[in-house]
Design a protein around this motif. Structure first.
Motif, PDB file in Angstrom:
ATOM      1  N   THR A 126       8.519   7.180  -2.950  1.00 54.03           N
ATOM      2  CA  THR A 126       8.694   6.968  -1.449  1.00 54.03           C
ATOM      3  C   THR A 126       9.279   5.832  -1.024  1.00 54.03           C
ATOM      4  O   THR A 126       9.554   5.519   0.025  1.00 54.03           O
ATOM      5  N   ARG A 172       0.214   4.747  -6.819  1.00 50.23           N
ATOM      6  CA  ARG A 172      -0.215   5.644  -5.783  1.00 50.23           C
ATOM      7  C   ARG A 172      -0.513   4.819  -4.410  1.00 50.23           C
ATOM      8  O   ARG A 172      -0.907   3.803  -4.377  1.00 50.23           O
ATOM      9  N   THR A 173      -0.161   5.524  -3.361  1.00 52.45           N
ATOM     10  CA  THR A 173      -0.277   4.906  -1.935  1.00 52.45           C
ATOM     11  C   THR A 173      -2.029   4.998  -1.502  1.00 52.45           C
ATOM     12  O   THR A 173      -2.579   6.036  -1.918  1.00 52.45           O
ATOM     13  N   CYS A 174      -2.499   4.069  -0.998  1.00 54.06           N
ATOM     14  CA  CYS A 174      -3.870   4.078  -0.651  1.00 54.06           C
ATOM     15  C   CYS A 174      -3.989   3.757   1.170  1.00 54.06           C
ATOM     16  O   CYS A 174      -4.381   2.467   1.296  1.00 54.06           O
ATOM     17  N   ASN A 175      -3.514   4.523   1.892  1.00 51.62           N
ATOM     18  CA  ASN A 175      -3.396   4.221   3.202  1.00 51.62           C
ATOM     19  C   ASN A 175      -4.283   4.994   4.083  1.00 51.62           C
ATOM     20  O   ASN A 175      -3.966   4.987   5.360  1.00 51.62           O
ATOM     21  N   GLU A 176      -4.985   5.811   3.689  1.00 51.65           N
ATOM     22  CA  GLU A 176      -5.847   6.856   4.574  1.00 51.65           C
ATOM     23  C   GLU A 176      -6.704   5.993   5.495  1.00 51.65           C
ATOM     24  O   GLU A 176      -7.321   5.102   5.122  1.00 51.65           O
ATOM     25  N   ARG A 180      -0.069   4.536  11.442  1.00 54.57           N
ATOM     26  CA  ARG A 180       1.097   4.368  10.965  1.00 54.57           C
ATOM     27  C   ARG A 180       1.971   3.541  12.047  1.00 54.57           C
ATOM     28  O   ARG A 180       1.706   3.590  13.050  1.00 54.57           O
ATOM     29  N   HIS A 187       8.665   9.737   5.068  1.00 53.20           N
ATOM     30  CA  HIS A 187       7.278   9.824   4.199  1.00 53.20           C
ATOM     31  C   HIS A 187       6.172   9.237   4.734  1.00 53.20           C
ATOM     32  O   HIS A 187       5.933   8.241   5.062  1.00 53.20           O
ATOM     33  N   GLU A 189       3.404   9.011   3.666  1.00 55.77           N
ATOM     34  CA  GLU A 189       2.432   8.343   2.802  1.00 55.77           C
ATOM     35  C   GLU A 189       2.752   6.592   3.066  1.00 55.77           C
ATOM     36  O   GLU A 189       1.856   5.990   2.665  1.00 55.77           O
ATOM     37  N   VAL A 190       3.883   6.224   3.723  1.00 56.45           N
ATOM     38  CA  VAL A 190       4.029   5.089   3.883  1.00 56.45           C
ATOM     39  C   VAL A 190       4.630   4.763   5.399  1.00 56.45           C
ATOM     40  O   VAL A 190       4.537   5.485   6.045  1.00 56.45           O
ATOM     41  N   TYR A 192       2.907   1.695   6.886  1.00 60.80           N
ATOM     42  CA  TYR A 192       1.883   1.125   7.245  1.00 60.80           C
ATOM     43  C   TYR A 192       1.964  -0.409   7.045  1.00 60.80           C
ATOM     44  O   TYR A 192       2.216  -1.288   6.171  1.00 60.80           O
TER      45      TYR A 192
END
Length: 361
Positions: A126, A172-176, A180, A187, A189-190, A192
């Protein structure tokens, strides 16, 4: 520069020294009470750039570490500041980690003498979608699992949370559960804007976060996040549905949380000019205003992301510095507050450590 305050375990009378490193911005500081009077700092200078500096005698003398964190010319990245320096896992007492801007993570295996980039993070798929927040694209938070040295979390503004389970080989991304920031990254996943994270002292799967748009908790190692905002005043101006805006969050060894809600993301000062600390005690589900620090005077100031901390004594002490250069502390859980002597420049970070041989904080 750097200023130090020293007291006994009662923390009522303080002696002050400094400025140390006059003319340098100090974004991070780490005192090593197990190694005598050793202090490491992440410094920056408008003419000389960023560096890591070390004192072996409590600030009396300083030297620059020649092989400090640095990006290779081939990477295309620029190292602007060292935002964070933290010790490694207790099983590796010579290990240190540093978070920098442009966002990246560095490790030292020899107490800070030499540093190497953990480049799996900056080579994350990402990476092309990483964008800075208003304070730059900084890796400002590094958390290490107390029972598993292979697991770490980092927080990057305005990119998000990343976790490794193999000592930095992969991330790994951890933003659930987080909203945003509209930065236009392709992307999902990022994007944040994490302001600060802390790890629960009893359950290493529980993390707390002050986010750009609210305050959050995770109970599953950052796999997912949910808001914990009951009792907090919301953002008064922005369109983010009144989510509480602020920068720091801190947790005591007993699990009590503290933070500072500000007016809004546009007006980043204390609400109504009142310097009020909010806390959530262990076992509660509600934030309360636990201390009106200067009830008789307005303080239209802010407290930055690394300028709030809690010591490890019992009862614990809470300390913070403001953008107007004042340092306040409490030794009764944040109810009554005193002011440290002196007036300084904008305070970027406040750190505490115990000198075990002197029983001083």
């Amino acid at each position: 520069g750097l200023f130090s305050f020293e007291s006994d375990a009662q923390r009522r009378d303080w002696t002050t020294s400094g400025p140390h490193l006059g003319g340098w911005e100090v974004y991070s500081a780490l005192g090593d009470g197990h190694q005598g009077d050793r202090i490491l700092t992440g410094t920056s200078h408008m003419a000389y750039g960023p560096s890591v500096r070390v004192s072996e005698n409590g600030g009396g003398n300083w030297s620059q570490i020649p092989e400090g964190p640095s990006y290779s010319a081939e990477s295309g990245f620029t190292l602007n500041r060292v935002w964070q320096i933290v010790p490694g896992h207790p099983s590796a007492p010579d290990t240190l980690f540093a978070g920098v801007e442009e966002a990246g993570l560095f490790v030292s295996r020899d107490r800070g003498a030499t540093w190497a980039e953990l480049d799996a993070l900056t080579k994350h798929p990402t990476r092309a979608g990483w964008f800075p927040g208003a304070g730059g694209m900084c890796l400002h938070t590094i958390l290490i699992h107390p029972d598993n040295p292979q697991r770490m979390w980092v927080g990057i503004s305005a990119v998000g949370v990343f976790r490794t389970d193999d000592g930095g080989e992969t991330w790994r991304t951890c933003n659930e559960g987080l909203a945003r920031v509209p930065v236009g990254t392709p992307h999902p996943e990022v994007g944040y804007c994490v302001h600060k994270m802390v790890l629960d002292p009893d359950d290493p799967n529980t993390l707390y976060m002050q986010y750009h748009q609210g305050v959050f908790q995770s109970n599953d190692g950052a796999e997912s996040w949910f808001p914990i905002e009951n009792g907090l005043p919301g953002d008064r101006i922005s369109a983010e549905l009144g989510a509480p805006f602020g920068f720091p969050i801190a947790v005591s060894r007993s699990g009590d949380l503290f933070l500072f809600p500000l007016e809004s993301s546009e007006q980043r000062t204390m609400r109504d000019g009142r310097l009020i600390v909010y806390g959530m005690r262990r076992g509660s589900d509600r934030w309360e205003p636990v201390g009106d620090v200067v009830p008789d005077e307005p303080r239209h100031v802010s407290v930055l992301r690394d300028a709030l901390t809690i010591d490890s004594l019992e009862p614990y002490g809470v300390y913070f510095g403001t953008t107007s250069g004042e340092v306040f502390y409490s030794v009764d859980g944040g109810v009554a507050w005193d002011r440290m002597p002196g007036q300084f420049g904008r305070i970027l970070c406040v750190k505490t450590w115990i000198q075990e041989d002197q029983d001083a904080a």
